[in-house]
Design a protein around this motif. Sequence first.
Motif, PDB file in Angstrom:
ATOM      1  N   LEU A  10      36.287  36.769  44.319  1.00 35.16           N
ATOM      2  CA  LEU A  10      36.674  35.898  43.482  1.00 35.16           C
ATOM      3  C   LEU A  10      38.285  35.126  43.295  1.00 35.16           C
ATOM      4  N   THR A  11      38.850  34.256  43.753  1.00 33.29           N
ATOM      5  CA  THR A  11      39.691  33.313  43.854  1.00 33.29           C
ATOM      6  C   THR A  11      40.006  32.127  42.220  1.00 33.29           C
ATOM      7  N   TYR A  44      41.316  45.741  34.351  1.00 28.57           N
ATOM      8  CA  TYR A  44      42.923  46.189  35.512  1.00 28.57           C
ATOM      9  C   TYR A  44      42.115  47.868  36.421  1.00 28.57           C
ATOM     10  N   GLY A  45      40.779  47.993  36.454  1.00 26.24           N
ATOM     11  CA  GLY A  45      39.760  48.758  36.948  1.00 26.24           C
ATOM     12  C   GLY A  45      38.958  49.378  36.048  1.00 26.24           C
ATOM     13  N   THR A  92      41.329  32.755  30.662  1.00 22.12           N
ATOM     14  CA  THR A  92      41.987  33.186  31.963  1.00 22.12           C
ATOM     15  C   THR A  92      43.447  32.603  32.013  1.00 22.12           C
ATOM     16  N   LYS A  93      44.401  32.652  30.526  1.00 17.92           N
ATOM     17  CA  LYS A  93      45.071  31.468  30.443  1.00 17.92           C
ATOM     18  C   LYS A  93      46.278  32.019  30.862  1.00 17.92           C
ATOM     19  N   SER A  94      46.257  33.540  30.338  1.00 18.80           N
ATOM     20  CA  SER A  94      47.152  34.248  30.111  1.00 18.80           C
ATOM     21  C   SER A  94      47.311  35.620  31.719  1.00 18.80           C
ATOM     22  N   LEU A  95      46.077  35.850  32.603  1.00 20.27           N
ATOM     23  CA  LEU A  95      45.795  35.922  33.560  1.00 20.27           C
ATOM     24  C   LEU A  95      46.916  35.537  34.958  1.00 20.27           C
ATOM     25  N   THR A  96      47.088  36.761  35.208  1.00 20.75           N
ATOM     26  CA  THR A  96      47.799  35.862  37.118  1.00 20.75           C
ATOM     27  C   THR A  96      47.424  37.573  38.291  1.00 20.75           C
ATOM     28  N   GLY A  97      47.288  37.830  39.139  1.00 24.24           N
ATOM     29  CA  GLY A  97      47.283  38.686  39.689  1.00 24.24           C
ATOM     30  C   GLY A  97      45.939  38.569  40.531  1.00 24.24           C
ATOM     31  N   ASP A  98      45.985  40.688  40.422  1.00 19.23           N
ATOM     32  CA  ASP A  98      44.383  40.744  41.015  1.00 19.23           C
ATOM     33  C   ASP A  98      44.143  41.661  39.941  1.00 19.23           C
ATOM     34  N   PHE A  99      42.433  41.733  39.424  1.00 15.82           N
ATOM     35  CA  PHE A  99      42.464  42.491  38.499  1.00 15.82           C
ATOM     36  C   PHE A  99      40.959  42.691  39.281  1.00 15.82           C
TER      37      PHE A  99
END
Length: 125
Positions: free
Chosen positions: A14-15, A49-50, A87-94
Amino acid sequence: MATTVNALATEVNLTLHAGNDVPVTVTVTGNDDVPVTLTTWTSEFHISYGVSPILVLLSTGEDAAIDHYPDTDAINVVVIHLDADDTKSLTGDFMHELKLINSDGDQVTAMYGRISFHATSDRGA
């Protein structure tokens, strides 16, 4: 955003934009394309993160962020309500995972994969 999980443990990447309200609709069918009856199951969805730490954990139940078969007669639809605050503080890949849990506590992974968040510009009024 909608996806059909045709076999349990389906990889779905998902993106999304961070800080947006996004409903993710998942239609769950078995390997034989027969709808999986979710009436006695609960669900958990997490973003991490994993393996750990879990950054977002959503579930069915009181004040649920996950609905089973909302506004429909389909018994195999799950809607994950990702709230802007989640999700407001999430940027990048998870990583993400949707688990189905039966009344005996047995767990089945319905969907997993990468979830990427892009920053959303704050456009103000």
